[in-house]
Design an enzyme around this catalytic site. Sequence first.
Site, PDB file in Angstrom:
ATOM      1  N   THR A  27       3.067  -9.523  -6.663  1.00  0.00           N
ATOM      2  CA  THR A  27       4.085  -8.762  -5.922  1.00  0.00           C
ATOM      3  C   THR A  27       5.456  -9.413  -6.051  1.00  0.00           C
ATOM      4  O   THR A  27       6.450  -8.746  -6.351  1.00  0.00           O
ATOM      5  CB  THR A  27       3.704  -8.680  -4.426  1.00  0.00           C
ATOM      6  OG1 THR A  27       2.414  -8.083  -4.307  1.00  0.00           O
ATOM      7  CG2 THR A  27       4.718  -7.859  -3.661  1.00  0.00           C
ATOM      8  N   THR A  28       5.518 -10.737  -5.839  1.00  0.00           N
ATOM      9  CA  THR A  28       6.788 -11.466  -5.915  1.00  0.00           C
ATOM     10  C   THR A  28       7.334 -11.464  -7.332  1.00  0.00           C
ATOM     11  O   THR A  28       8.548 -11.582  -7.532  1.00  0.00           O
ATOM     12  CB  THR A  28       6.599 -12.909  -5.402  1.00  0.00           C
ATOM     13  OG1 THR A  28       5.936 -12.867  -4.131  1.00  0.00           O
ATOM     14  CG2 THR A  28       7.924 -13.624  -5.242  1.00  0.00           C
ATOM     15  N   TYR A  45      -0.846   3.221  -2.294  1.00  0.00           N
ATOM     16  CA  TYR A  45      -0.466   4.625  -2.230  1.00  0.00           C
ATOM     17  C   TYR A  45      -1.655   5.571  -2.059  1.00  0.00           C
ATOM     18  O   TYR A  45      -1.594   6.525  -1.290  1.00  0.00           O
ATOM     19  CB  TYR A  45       0.347   5.050  -3.471  1.00  0.00           C
ATOM     20  CG  TYR A  45       0.926   6.444  -3.350  1.00  0.00           C
ATOM     21  CD1 TYR A  45       2.073   6.674  -2.599  1.00  0.00           C
ATOM     22  CD2 TYR A  45       0.316   7.524  -3.963  1.00  0.00           C
ATOM     23  CE1 TYR A  45       2.592   7.948  -2.457  1.00  0.00           C
ATOM     24  CE2 TYR A  45       0.830   8.805  -3.834  1.00  0.00           C
ATOM     25  CZ  TYR A  45       1.961   9.017  -3.079  1.00  0.00           C
ATOM     26  OH  TYR A  45       2.461  10.277  -2.933  1.00  0.00           O
ATOM     27  N   TYR A  88      -7.041  -9.286  -3.328  1.00  0.00           N
ATOM     28  CA  TYR A  88      -5.737  -9.460  -2.695  1.00  0.00           C
ATOM     29  C   TYR A  88      -5.529  -8.331  -1.691  1.00  0.00           C
ATOM     30  O   TYR A  88      -5.443  -7.172  -2.066  1.00  0.00           O
ATOM     31  CB  TYR A  88      -4.649  -9.469  -3.777  1.00  0.00           C
ATOM     32  CG  TYR A  88      -3.218  -9.562  -3.299  1.00  0.00           C
ATOM     33  CD1 TYR A  88      -2.878  -9.956  -2.006  1.00  0.00           C
ATOM     34  CD2 TYR A  88      -2.179  -9.265  -4.177  1.00  0.00           C
ATOM     35  CE1 TYR A  88      -1.557 -10.038  -1.601  1.00  0.00           C
ATOM     36  CE2 TYR A  88      -0.856  -9.356  -3.780  1.00  0.00           C
ATOM     37  CZ  TYR A  88      -0.550  -9.739  -2.486  1.00  0.00           C
ATOM     38  OH  TYR A  88       0.756  -9.816  -2.088  1.00  0.00           O
ATOM     39  N   ARG A 131       1.972  -3.552   2.405  1.00  0.00           N
ATOM     40  CA  ARG A 131       2.592  -3.068   1.174  1.00  0.00           C
ATOM     41  C   ARG A 131       1.764  -2.014   0.467  1.00  0.00           C
ATOM     42  O   ARG A 131       2.293  -1.256  -0.339  1.00  0.00           O
ATOM     43  CB  ARG A 131       2.876  -4.239   0.223  1.00  0.00           C
ATOM     44  CG  ARG A 131       3.867  -5.238   0.795  1.00  0.00           C
ATOM     45  CD  ARG A 131       4.490  -6.124  -0.262  1.00  0.00           C
ATOM     46  NE  ARG A 131       5.466  -5.409  -1.055  1.00  0.00           N
ATOM     47  CZ  ARG A 131       6.636  -5.926  -1.431  1.00  0.00           C
ATOM     48  NH1 ARG A 131       6.981  -7.146  -1.078  1.00  0.00           N
ATOM     49  NH2 ARG A 131       7.468  -5.225  -2.181  1.00  0.00           N
TER      50      ARG A 131
END
Length: 304
Positions: A44-45, A107, A133, A138
């Site tokens: 993500t980062t 999503y 994860y 998010r």
Amino acid sequence: MLKGSIVALITPMDEKGKICQKSLKKLINYHIKNGTSAIVSVGTTGESATLNQEEHSNVVMITLDLADGRIPIIAGTGSNATAEGISLTKRFEKSGIIACLTVTPYYNKPTQTGLYQHFKAISESSELPQILYNVPTRTGCDLLPKTVTKLAKLKNIIGIKEATGDLSRIHLIKQFVKNDFIFISGDDTTALDFMQLGGNGVISVTANIAAKEMTELCNLALKKDFYNARIINQRLMILHKILFNEPNPIPVKWAAKKIGLISSDTLRLPMTPLSPYTQMILTKILKDIGLYPNNMQEKYIKKK
């Protein structure tokens, strides 16, 4: 076992949005010098959401090449489409990465059955070790402890990055999995408490700009010296929090440029530059905890 301070590495880009290998090399050397135990590439980062598959794979392979065996590399391979997750995972077979970090499908909002089938299909497609994860804020879905314990029975699912901040999760899962199942925090603010409850370490955003401090904190915690670990953590707490004042990795990328670790804080839309207000606050915090000005970081950086 994977343990300690594992950095969720930012992906440095030049002013045109192309991957900056010079800055990437500098970052890798910085983490090796400061004792970071492993690197997560393109999580993500690392802006996985705005890199296409080819770029995604290239960044992981470039990171592997620049690391040159000096630090373990974990590849982010998550997707909201199971077929794409399988495709990404298979790209890294026999590449030299030590594991894949696979985020829950975003999503789609799958059921727990859908989540189980998703991770099972990816697991069965490759011999690479898989780290689950879970980051509901998010992704819009939550991988519940009951599903994790079921997935932990699959041969190459070796652990979980739990980023809910819910410390009860470690108890709810730990009692039903083997002793070698790895528990990694995905939340810097609660990571020390997570390790005190039996966690193995943290995949850290803060480590991008405070690698030495996060290494020391985790090493102390793993030695069960929680008194001294908490002293470091209290000093870093304001940094843990400000780095999420705006969506990650906007603040940490700006801070990495500010202290001289990367040449540009370029982001790809829809991510936008850090607001002037947060810039002002973050600058003060960097000064207060000794991570600023630029030359304070240079002593930790050596060429490959």
